[in-house]
Design a protein around this motif. Structure first.
Motif, short mmCIF file in Angstrom:
data_model
loop_
_atom_site.label_atom_id
_atom_site.label_comp_id
_atom_site.label_asym_id
_atom_site.label_seq_id
_atom_site.Cartn_x
_atom_site.Cartn_y
_atom_site.Cartn_z
N GLN A 1 11.57 55.29 48.78
CA GLN A 1 12.97 54.83 48.81
C GLN A 1 13.37 54.32 50.19
O GLN A 1 14.53 53.95 50.40
N GLY A 2 12.45 54.35 51.13
CA GLY A 2 12.71 53.81 52.46
C GLY A 2 12.87 54.84 53.56
O GLY A 2 13.04 54.47 54.73
N SER A 3 12.81 56.11 53.25
CA SER A 3 13.01 57.13 54.28
C SER A 3 11.86 57.14 55.28
O SER A 3 10.68 57.15 54.89
N ASP A 4 12.22 57.18 56.56
CA ASP A 4 11.17 57.28 57.57
C ASP A 4 11.34 58.52 58.46
O ASP A 4 10.60 58.71 59.42
N VAL A 5 12.32 59.38 58.12
CA VAL A 5 12.46 60.69 58.77
C VAL A 5 12.87 61.68 57.69
O VAL A 5 13.90 61.49 57.04
N ILE A 6 12.08 62.75 57.52
CA ILE A 6 12.34 63.72 56.45
C ILE A 6 12.48 65.12 57.04
O ILE A 6 11.57 65.61 57.70
N PHE A 7 13.60 65.74 56.78
CA PHE A 7 13.90 67.11 57.23
C PHE A 7 13.57 68.07 56.10
O PHE A 7 14.06 67.92 54.99
N ALA A 8 12.75 69.06 56.40
CA ALA A 8 12.36 70.05 55.39
C ALA A 8 12.98 71.40 55.72
O ALA A 8 12.80 71.92 56.82
N ALA A 9 13.70 71.97 54.75
CA ALA A 9 14.20 73.34 54.86
C ALA A 9 13.77 74.05 53.60
O ALA A 9 14.54 74.19 52.64
N ALA A 10 12.48 74.45 53.56
CA ALA A 10 11.89 74.87 52.30
C ALA A 10 10.86 75.99 52.44
O ALA A 10 10.00 76.14 51.58
N ALA B 1 10.05 78.04 44.58
CA ALA B 1 10.31 76.81 45.35
C ALA B 1 9.97 76.97 46.83
O ALA B 1 9.79 75.98 47.54
N TRP B 2 9.89 78.21 47.30
CA TRP B 2 9.57 78.44 48.71
C TRP B 2 8.08 78.27 49.00
O TRP B 2 7.69 78.25 50.16
N ASN B 3 7.27 78.18 47.97
CA ASN B 3 5.83 78.14 48.20
C ASN B 3 5.15 77.16 47.24
O ASN B 3 4.20 77.51 46.55
N ASP B 4 5.65 75.92 47.24
CA ASP B 4 5.11 74.89 46.37
C ASP B 4 4.91 73.62 47.19
O ASP B 4 5.71 72.67 47.14
N GLN B 5 3.83 73.59 47.95
CA GLN B 5 3.58 72.46 48.83
C GLN B 5 3.29 71.18 48.06
O GLN B 5 3.59 70.08 48.53
N LEU B 6 2.69 71.31 46.87
CA LEU B 6 2.39 70.12 46.08
C LEU B 6 3.67 69.41 45.65
O LEU B 6 3.80 68.19 45.79
N LYS B 7 4.64 70.17 45.12
CA LYS B 7 5.91 69.57 44.71
C LYS B 7 6.64 68.99 45.93
O LYS B 7 7.24 67.91 45.85
N ALA B 8 6.56 69.70 47.04
CA ALA B 8 7.20 69.22 48.27
C ALA B 8 6.60 67.89 48.70
O ALA B 8 7.32 66.97 49.11
N SER B 9 5.30 67.78 48.59
CA SER B 9 4.62 66.54 48.96
C SER B 9 5.02 65.39 48.04
O SER B 9 5.26 64.27 48.49
N GLU B 10 5.12 65.69 46.74
CA GLU B 10 5.50 64.66 45.78
C GLU B 10 6.91 64.13 46.07
O GLU B 10 7.17 62.92 46.01
N LEU B 11 7.83 65.05 46.37
CA LEU B 11 9.20 64.63 46.70
C LEU B 11 9.23 63.80 47.97
O LEU B 11 9.99 62.82 48.07
N THR B 12 8.43 64.18 48.94
CA THR B 12 8.37 63.44 50.20
C THR B 12 7.89 62.02 49.97
O THR B 12 8.46 61.05 50.50
#
Length: 335
Positions: free
Chosen positions: A209-218, A192-203
């Motif tokens: 869902q309406g989010s306009d500020v996303i904090f990443a700790a990944a 999970a620390w090195n999966d930029q594709l999954k991170a992008s999909e979640l973002t």
């Protein structure tokens, strides 16, 4: 040449060699994700480089690529006489606890991990109050949001990462009680620390869902969050290192965790390293948020003032930020 002269020369050489051997070099072992992850590991690297530049000292470092390498590399460095041996990431805690007694003259440091000081007198555990720094960036996120929804993308679903998420939600709701906070984790294992594709999909899903500020700790996965946020014309928040420069104008700020200082301080103390447990929060400047030319136009004076006030109240104890790891609960966020 007399026997006496030869003996004295040999003795002098032995003394010089002994003195040289007595000065052990430090070593640094990076966690999975790589030295140049632009986040946690890279912060450690910069701390080591700063120490080397200021002192002229040398250190050994290595990147691991599998779980099995943790204990192997620790033992190898200990056998070679490096000290202190500094590690990044909680996953080094158990390997260090397993071998520390075998090398009583070697100092070990686990950054983000914990080794019980009872029975491990040669180990330093460096922990951070991630919830405090995350509270501040949560406030900034809520104050910047125009949609009423902000979000969080974590790496591996562990209590440590939930500390970030929980602090972030508390800060956001302190700034705007009606704010909606969405949180997702990338996975349950170290990949999970090195999966930029999954991170992008979640973002993208959070933006939907309406989010306009996303904090990443990944870890390195967080780069996918920041890239996608920039591509979708919303704001990202970096972590550990100052990541504002990655997408100027689209990274609102970065939650700083001063891993660099922890490494530098451990290398500076060297063989005089004080072991036990060290906890770094806002009061110790161990966490905070980043301001520079890349985000100066994004954060208003009013936002700075409100965050400065909250920081002072957290340090004084007037504001108490709930630590998820204390009881595995988060009143401000339903995981």
């Amino acid at each position: 040449m007399t026997l006496k002269t030869t003996f004295l020369g040999a003795a002098a050489t032995a003394l010089v060699m002994a003195a040289t051997a007595a000065v052990a070099e430090p070593a640094l072992i990076y966690d999975l994700g790589g030295k140049f992850d632009k986040s946690f590991n890279e912060a450690a690297y910069h701390g080591a480089e700063e120490w080397a530049k200021e002192t002229g000292g040398k250190y050994k470092d290595i990147e691991i690529s599998s779980e099995a390498q943790r204990e192997q590399v620790l033992r190898r460095f200990a056998e070679e006489g490096f000290s202190p041996i500094i590690t990044t990431g909680f996953s080094f805690s158990t390997p260090i606890a397993n071998i520390a007694a075998d090398y009583p003259d070697v100092k070990f440091v686990t950054i983000d991990g914990y080794v019980d000081p009872d029975g491990h007198p040669n180990v330093l555990s460096v922990l951070f109050k991630e919830e405090e720094g995350s509270y501040l960036v949560g406030m900034l996120a809520a104050e910047k949001s125009t949609t009423g929804t902000v979000s969080f993308v974590g790496g591996m679903d562990i209590p440590l990462i939930r500390k970030f998420a929980c602090g972030y939600a508390q800060g956001a709701k302190a700034a705007k009680p009606d704010i909606k906070v969405v949180a997702n984790m990338i996975g349950t294992d170290p990949s999970a620390w090195n999966d930029q594709l999954k991170a992008s999909e979640l973002t993208k899903a959070q933006i939907a869902q309406g989010s306009d500020v996303i904090f990443a700790a990944a870890g390195a996965s967080g780069l996918g969050v920041l890239q996608t946020a920039a591509d979708e014309n919303v704001y990202g928040i970096g972590v550990d290192s100052n990541q504002n420069y990655l997408h100027p104008g689209h990274v609102l700020t970065s939650m700083l965790k001063r891993v660099d200082l922890a490494v530098k301080e451990a290398m500076t103390e060297g063989e005089d390293l004080k072991t036990g447990v060290k906890i770094e929060g806002l009061a110790e400047d161990g966490v905070g948020y980043a301001m520079d030319d890349n985000n100066a136009d994004l954060i208003t004076d009013a936002m700075k003032t409100s965050v400065a006030d909250a920081k002072a109240k957290i340090i004084s104890g007037e504001i108490k930020v709930h630590d998820y790891s204390a009881d595995n609960t988060c009143p401000a966020l339903d995981f």
